[in-house]
Design a protein around this motif. Sequence first.
Motif, PDB file in Angstrom:
ATOM      1  N   VAL A 285       0.859  -1.178   0.000  1.00 13.62           N
ATOM      2  CA  VAL A 285       0.000   0.000   0.000  1.00 13.62           C
ATOM      3  C   VAL A 285       0.899   1.234   0.000  1.00 13.62           C
ATOM      4  CG1 VAL A 285      -1.790   1.278   1.238  1.00 13.62           C
ATOM      5  CG2 VAL A 285      -1.836  -1.229   1.218  1.00 13.62           C
ATOM      6  N   GLU A 286       0.684   2.067  -1.000  1.00 14.79           N
ATOM      7  CA  GLU A 286       1.493   3.274  -1.163  1.00 14.79           C
ATOM      8  C   GLU A 286       1.046   4.349  -0.189  1.00 14.79           C
ATOM      9  OE1 GLU A 286       4.626   5.241  -2.776  1.00 14.79           O
ATOM     10  OE2 GLU A 286       3.960   3.289  -3.502  1.00 14.79           O
ATOM     11  N   GLY A 287       2.019   4.902   0.547  1.00 10.16           N
ATOM     12  CA  GLY A 287       1.756   6.023   1.432  1.00 10.16           C
ATOM     13  C   GLY A 287       2.488   7.252   0.933  1.00 10.16           C
ATOM     14  N   GLN A 288       2.422   8.313   1.696  1.00  4.32           N
ATOM     15  CA  GLN A 288       3.130   9.534   1.332  1.00  4.32           C
ATOM     16  C   GLN A 288       4.636   9.360   1.502  1.00  4.32           C
ATOM     17  OE1 GLN A 288       1.957  13.059   3.489  1.00  4.32           O
ATOM     18  NE2 GLN A 288       3.842  14.115   2.978  1.00  4.32           N
ATOM     19  N   TRP A 289       5.033   8.691   2.588  1.00  9.99           N
ATOM     20  CA  TRP A 289       6.450   8.553   2.910  1.00  9.99           C
ATOM     21  C   TRP A 289       7.105   7.369   2.222  1.00  9.99           C
ATOM     22  CZ3 TRP A 289       8.076  12.878   4.689  1.00  9.99           C
ATOM     23  CH2 TRP A 289       7.275  13.648   5.536  1.00  9.99           C
ATOM     24  N   ARG A 290       6.329   6.311   2.003  1.00  9.22           N
ATOM     25  CA  ARG A 290       6.891   5.093   1.420  1.00  9.22           C
ATOM     26  C   ARG A 290       5.788   4.103   1.106  1.00  9.22           C
ATOM     27  NH1 ARG A 290      11.132   3.283   4.746  1.00  9.22           N
ATOM     28  NH2 ARG A 290      11.139   1.504   3.401  1.00  9.22           N
TER      29      ARG A 290
END
Length: 167
Positions: free
Chosen positions: A42-47
């Motif tokens: 799952v793509e987040g803002q940080w990684r």
Amino acid sequence: MSLSEDYATMDDLHPIDIVETLAEHHAWEFDRVTEDQIAMAVEGQWRTYSLTLAWSPQDETLRLICTFEMEPPEDKVSGLYDVLNRCNDMVWTGAFTWWAEQKLMVWRYGLLLAGGQMVAPEQIDKLIASAVMASERFYPAFQMVAWGNETPAEAMKVAIAEAYGRA
């Protein structure tokens, strides 16, 4: 239309089947590891976070772990444990732990479904979102302690500030 309306009958639906459908819905990369386990990214803002959900029929628990790699310098590990404990004091729906051997920060949560309870798709969706949100919120604090020479108390000010102003 709610997520639950996508499921005609939930009586015999396996919790990991629901997770798989959610992963497809969100276009997350996933791998159905076994009948009772699924892994996804799952793509987040940080990684990008690695999530694994596993169903344990013995104790009727849907377990979630959300991980991301961290390789802090050895002299920063005690500060990392300090900030980790501070983070855990601020959350109610799971907890962080540091797996030193695997070099992973881990968010863990277990959803107990005793007595044949069924899990709703909305619950699983919220469970996944909460894991990613907690990881996103506290990731900067972990990094600041490990690499930025900040004290755990100073690093937590960033984590507290990150909780506001994001949707």
